[in-house]
Every structure is written in C-alpha cells, then in structure tokens.
Scaffold this motif. Structure first.
Motif, PDB file in Angstrom:
ATOM      1  N   ASP A 277      -5.277  37.678  15.939  1.00 49.46           N
ATOM      2  CA  ASP A 277      -5.996  38.119  14.739  1.00 49.46           C
ATOM      3  C   ASP A 277      -7.038  39.176  15.081  1.00 49.46           C
ATOM      4  O   ASP A 277      -7.185  40.173  14.370  1.00 49.46           O
ATOM      5  CB  ASP A 277      -6.683  36.928  14.060  1.00 49.46           C
ATOM      6  CG  ASP A 277      -5.740  36.119  13.187  1.00 49.46           C
ATOM      7  OD1 ASP A 277      -4.726  36.679  12.732  1.00 49.46           O
ATOM      8  OD2 ASP A 277      -6.017  34.931  12.955  1.00 49.46           O
TER       9      ASP A 277
ATOM     10  N   VAL B 205      -5.151  39.572   7.436  1.00 49.82           N
ATOM     11  CA  VAL B 205      -6.418  39.464   8.168  1.00 49.82           C
ATOM     12  C   VAL B 205      -7.635  39.749   7.277  1.00 49.82           C
ATOM     13  O   VAL B 205      -8.715  40.072   7.776  1.00 49.82           O
ATOM     14  CB  VAL B 205      -6.437  40.418   9.395  1.00 49.82           C
ATOM     15  CG1 VAL B 205      -5.497  39.936  10.475  1.00 49.82           C
ATOM     16  CG2 VAL B 205      -6.118  41.860   8.977  1.00 49.82           C
TER      17      VAL B 205
ATOM     18  N   LYS C 245     -10.686  37.989   8.420  1.00 51.76           N
ATOM     19  CA  LYS C 245     -10.826  37.895   9.870  1.00 51.76           C
ATOM     20  C   LYS C 245     -11.764  38.947  10.476  1.00 51.76           C
ATOM     21  O   LYS C 245     -12.037  38.908  11.674  1.00 51.76           O
ATOM     22  CB  LYS C 245      -9.448  38.025  10.538  1.00 51.76           C
ATOM     23  CG  LYS C 245      -8.406  37.021  10.051  1.00 51.76           C
ATOM     24  CD  LYS C 245      -8.799  35.599  10.382  1.00 51.76           C
ATOM     25  CE  LYS C 245      -7.710  34.614   9.948  1.00 51.76           C
ATOM     26  NZ  LYS C 245      -8.080  33.210  10.249  1.00 51.76           N
TER      27      LYS C 245
ATOM     28  N   ARG D  65       2.830  40.978  11.975  1.00 54.12           N
ATOM     29  CA  ARG D  65       1.984  39.841  12.360  1.00 54.12           C
ATOM     30  C   ARG D  65       2.753  38.691  13.015  1.00 54.12           C
ATOM     31  O   ARG D  65       2.423  38.254  14.120  1.00 54.12           O
ATOM     32  CB  ARG D  65       1.226  39.320  11.135  1.00 54.12           C
ATOM     33  CG  ARG D  65       0.399  38.084  11.435  1.00 54.12           C
ATOM     34  CD  ARG D  65      -0.235  37.477  10.190  1.00 54.12           C
ATOM     35  NE  ARG D  65      -0.860  36.207  10.523  1.00 54.12           N
ATOM     36  CZ  ARG D  65      -2.058  36.090  11.063  1.00 54.12           C
ATOM     37  NH1 ARG D  65      -2.778  37.170  11.325  1.00 54.12           N
ATOM     38  NH2 ARG D  65      -2.567  34.908  11.344  1.00 54.12           N
TER      39      ARG D  65
END
Length: 235
Positions: free
Chosen positions: A67, A96, A99, A162
């Motif tokens: 991440d 994200v 994040k 991802r």
C-alpha cells in the motif's frame, strides 16, 4: 590438563568478547557493514551504535508495504506533473484512498505547489525503490550513487495492478532488511559529516538518495514506532 585448557580457552573468549562466531547479532551486523564501508573507502566511526535485533523489531506487513509503495508511486508522479484527473482514477484503481499520509493529502489538496515541495515528493521515487526491493521486485540495492530506474519502478506497479502486485511480492527477511538498515545508517553518518564539513562526498554518494533510503528502511523496521511523515533518520 585438557579440561583445564578447554576451560581456560572459554574464559579467554568471555574476557575478549570472543571471535566473530561469538559476537552478538548486532555487532556482527556492524562488522559486516564496516567491511563494506572499508571496501568503498567510505569514512566511518567505530563508536556509532548498533541498531535493533531481529527479535526486537516488527516488520511492516507485506500488504502494508505494498500500500505504501502504491501511494509513493502516485505521490512522486503527481509531484513530477501527473494530471490530477489521472491521479484520482489511479487512487480508485489501486484502492488506496485512505492510505495516504497527512502530508501527502496536503500535497493533493494544495492549490499551488512550490519547487521545494515538488522536489521533496519527487524524491519519494527513491523511497519507492527501497520498498520494491523489500518486496522482491528489485534484486539489489546498489551503493546510493545513481538515481533509481523510475520507469522500471512505475511499470512494476502499473503493469500488475494492485492485486497482482501484492500477490507476487516476496517480502525480504528481517535479517536482509536490518543488514541494509545498518549499512545505510553508517553511510548516512558519512554523508552528513561530509556535508557539515563542506567536504567532497565519499564515493560520490548522493545525500538525497542516502536520506530516502535511510528513511524507508527505518519505516520498514518500525523504528521508534513512527508513522510515515515522522520517520527519524538519526546518525
């Protein structure tokens, strides 16, 4: 007599600290780092302390590192000139949104970004490179002289997306990461000394790369339990 000599031998080992085999994990790591510094004629000091042990640290998890790598790729690209509309699409694609660090959120929300801020966040490509190494995507961390392969770093993420990026990552061991953390800690001392004394950088080391590498490795080992924006790079 043989028993006496055996006991005497171990008594001497205790008094002298023993040979390499009997040295602590931390001291052995320090000796290994200094050997590398000597090879490249990089200055060092013997009394610079040892760093943490494998037992004492909690590495960031693989998903947490992935991440952070995804975020750094977007942050650096945006600071370099990536359009806001593309940034927003990638944030959703990489999942994200929540994040990013507070400082990174400020970057995205800023109406105007000055040159020093752009430079600070563009340097994060070097931090990304370290994380890619920790995830097994970069084979080795060469001496911090030349900037990383930005194209390779970005394509490593973009070409996978991802889920595949996380799935194919192979996290380095605590030992491997601590070895690099100890070495960069001592290299950072050398570059800081050269800068403070206005002296030539040993081996043409790049202080910016050294800083980002130290920063990222300290984050990986949870140094002082600090969050991304607050990582210390003590020397």
């Amino acid at each position: 007599m043989k028993l006496f000599l055996k006991q005497y031998f171990f008594f001497l080992l205790i008094l002298t600290g023993g040979c390499m085999l009997f040295k602590s994990e931390q001291e052995a790591r320090k000796i290994k780092s200094i050997k590398i510094l000597k090879k490249y004629e990089i200055p060092y000091i013997e009394h610079l302390p040892v760093i943490e042990t494998e037992e004492s640290i909690n590495l960031r998890t693989k998903e947490e590192i992935c991440d952070r790598a995804l975020c750094l790729a977007l942050v650096a690209a945006y600071a370099e000139g990536l359009e806001k509309s593309i940034l927003e699409k990638k944030i959703i694609e990489f999942k994200v949104k929540d994040k990013f660090s507070p400082d990174e959120v400020k970057l995205f929300n800023a109406k105007d970004i000055d040159l020093s801020t752009k430079a600070k966040f563009t340097w994060r490509y070097e931090s990304l490179w370290v994380l890619l190494w920790s995830l097994g995507y970069v084979k080795t961390l060469d001496m911090p002289i030349n900037i990383c392969d930005v194209k390779f770093a970005v394509e490593t993420i973009v070409n996978r997306g991802r889920e595949k990026f996380i799935r194919e990552a192979k996290l380095k061991t605590k030992k491997e990461i601590l070895d690099e953390a100890d070495l960069i800690y001592r290299i950072h001392w050398a570059t800081t000394e050269a800068r403070l004394k206005n002296a030539p950088m040993p081996l043409n080391l790049d202080n910016g790369i050294v800083y980002e590498r130290h920063y990222s490795l300290n984050w990986l080992i949870n140094y002082m339990n600090q969050e991304w924006d607050d990582i210390s790079t003590d020397t």
